[in-house]
Design a protein around this motif. Structure first.
Motif, short mmCIF file in Angstrom:
data_model
loop_
_atom_site.label_atom_id
_atom_site.label_comp_id
_atom_site.label_asym_id
_atom_site.label_seq_id
_atom_site.Cartn_x
_atom_site.Cartn_y
_atom_site.Cartn_z
N PHE A 63 -7.21 11.15 -0.82
CA PHE A 63 -7.80 9.97 -1.44
C PHE A 63 -9.28 9.90 -1.08
O PHE A 63 -9.76 10.66 -0.24
CB PHE A 63 -7.06 8.69 -1.02
N ASP A 64 -9.98 8.98 -1.74
CA ASP A 64 -11.42 8.85 -1.53
C ASP A 64 -11.75 7.39 -1.18
O ASP A 64 -10.85 6.55 -1.09
CB ASP A 64 -12.18 9.31 -2.77
N PRO A 65 -13.03 7.06 -0.96
CA PRO A 65 -13.38 5.69 -0.58
C PRO A 65 -12.92 4.61 -1.56
O PRO A 65 -12.70 3.48 -1.17
CB PRO A 65 -14.91 5.74 -0.49
N ALA A 66 -12.76 4.95 -2.86
CA ALA A 66 -12.35 3.96 -3.84
C ALA A 66 -10.95 3.42 -3.55
O ALA A 66 -10.64 2.27 -3.84
CB ALA A 66 -12.40 4.55 -5.24
N SER A 67 -10.08 4.26 -3.00
CA SER A 67 -8.71 3.84 -2.69
C SER A 67 -8.50 3.60 -1.19
O SER A 67 -7.36 3.43 -0.74
CB SER A 67 -7.72 4.90 -3.18
N LYS A 68 -9.59 3.54 -0.44
CA LYS A 68 -9.51 3.34 1.01
C LYS A 68 -8.79 2.05 1.41
O LYS A 68 -8.01 2.06 2.37
CB LYS A 68 -10.92 3.37 1.61
N PRO A 69 -9.03 0.90 0.72
CA PRO A 69 -8.37 -0.34 1.17
C PRO A 69 -6.86 -0.26 1.25
O PRO A 69 -6.24 -0.95 2.08
CB PRO A 69 -8.82 -1.36 0.12
N GLU A 70 -6.22 0.58 0.42
CA GLU A 70 -4.77 0.68 0.44
C GLU A 70 -4.26 1.86 1.26
O GLU A 70 -3.27 1.74 1.99
CB GLU A 70 -4.24 0.80 -0.99
N LEU A 71 -4.95 3.01 1.17
CA LEU A 71 -4.42 4.22 1.78
C LEU A 71 -4.92 4.45 3.21
O LEU A 71 -4.22 5.10 4.00
CB LEU A 71 -4.76 5.43 0.91
N TYR A 72 -6.07 3.94 3.55
CA TYR A 72 -6.56 4.10 4.92
C TYR A 72 -5.63 3.43 5.93
O TYR A 72 -5.28 4.04 6.95
CB TYR A 72 -7.99 3.54 5.02
N GLY A 176 -1.63 10.08 -1.43
CA GLY A 176 -2.41 10.48 -2.59
C GLY A 176 -2.78 9.33 -3.50
O GLY A 176 -1.99 8.42 -3.73
N ALA A 177 -4.00 9.41 -4.03
CA ALA A 177 -4.50 8.37 -4.94
C ALA A 177 -4.55 8.85 -6.38
O ALA A 177 -5.04 8.15 -7.25
CB ALA A 177 -5.90 7.93 -4.50
N GLY A 178 -4.05 10.06 -6.64
CA GLY A 178 -4.11 10.58 -8.01
C GLY A 178 -3.68 12.03 -8.03
O GLY A 178 -2.69 12.40 -7.41
N ASN A 179 -4.44 12.85 -8.73
CA ASN A 179 -4.11 14.26 -8.87
C ASN A 179 -5.25 15.13 -8.32
O ASN A 179 -6.39 14.95 -8.74
CB ASN A 179 -3.86 14.60 -10.34
#
Length: 279
Positions: A63-72, A176-179
């Protein structure tokens, strides 16, 4: 002007302040509202809990910083659990945009647990190729990642003793936040090299992964911030995810109360006007 009229004409900035306080205060002072643990989150927790000390645990932080609030927060909770169980943690990422963030969370949690890089854990970093990286890992880890993220040769590291490829991994979890993400790790990883796999994702992606869960292709799924809060509760270390759920619950409650109040004031005012017209 009646009380109902004054309330309906209230300055919208006051409402913004109320919603802001309902969001901010639980983040600063978490209440720790009760959270029901879902079977899909407990599946991952139970599998890690049952692993013997020294087992090889692969964590792919895709994942990247855009999805950090949920996956971090998911990564924090899982790493705390893995280090508490004294597993050999092998971390990596398939997303080049999330490499620095992945290194940060792994290092931070390792330092918190008093673990040593190279001995107790290793962060392999990123390698180009996307899903091809998973296939290459299934053949030979050392040709896929000749060095770790800090530049040390991976071959000979104590944490990787006895590990040659994905067949030597006892358990793997992809956040994972995507593909590429959880589905790629199943298709190109677990299905080919026969290791157990769990997954984590953002809330919007989670419903699309339930077919993999129901068919047994993955043994558990952590969905969004709610899933991270459940995992924090399971390990007994409530953190950012539980605080986030408190803020979300408080904000939703405030919105519901405001909607109910506005409707009550509206119908009260309508009733008053109807009575005055009759007179």
């Amino acid at each position: 002007m009646t009380f109902a009229e004054r309330m309906l004409a209230i300055d919208r900035r006051i409402i913004f302040i109320v919603i802001g306080l309902c969001t901010l205060l639980p983040l600063l002072y978490p209440v720790g509202l009760p959270i029901r643990i879902s079977p899909e989150v407990k599946g991952i927790y139970d599998y890690i809990e049952a692993l013997p000390e020294g087992s090889v645990f692969l964590l792919s932080l895709d994942f990247d910083p855009a999805s950090k609030p949920e996956l971090y927060p998911q990564a924090v909770a899982i790493l705390r659990h893995a280090f508490k169980k004294n597993l050999r943690v092998v971390a990596m990422t398939l997303w080049v945009t999330g490499t620095g963030m992945a290194d940060q969370v792994v290092t931070q949690m390792a330092n918190e647990a008093g673990k040593t890089s190279g001995k107790d854990y290793v962060f392999l970093g990123w390698s180009p190729g996307g899903t091809a990286v998973i296939i290459n890992l299934g053949q030979d880890l050392y040709t896929t990642f000749p060095t770790d993220y800090s530049g040390r040769p991976t071959e000979g590291l104590p944490v990787l003793a006895g590990v040659r490829n994905l067949r030597d991994v006892d358990y793997a979890v992809c956040l994972g936040a995507g593909n590429p993400g959880v589905d790629a790790w199943y298709v190109f990883g677990k299905d080919k090299y026969k290791f157990e796999l769990g997954g984590g994702s953002t809330g919007v992606i989670a419903p699309g992964l339930y077919p993999l869960l129901r068919s047994g292709q993955i043994n558990g799924l952590i969905g969004g911030l709610r899933g991270a809060a459940e995992y924090e509760s399971l390990i007994g270390q409530k953190g950012r995810a539980v605080a986030g759920m408190d803020a979300q619950s408080a904000t939703h409650l405030a919105i519901i109360v405001l909607v109910i109040m506005c409707n009550l004031f509206y119908f009260s005012l309508r009733h008053q006007r109807s009575q005055s017209e009759r007179r």
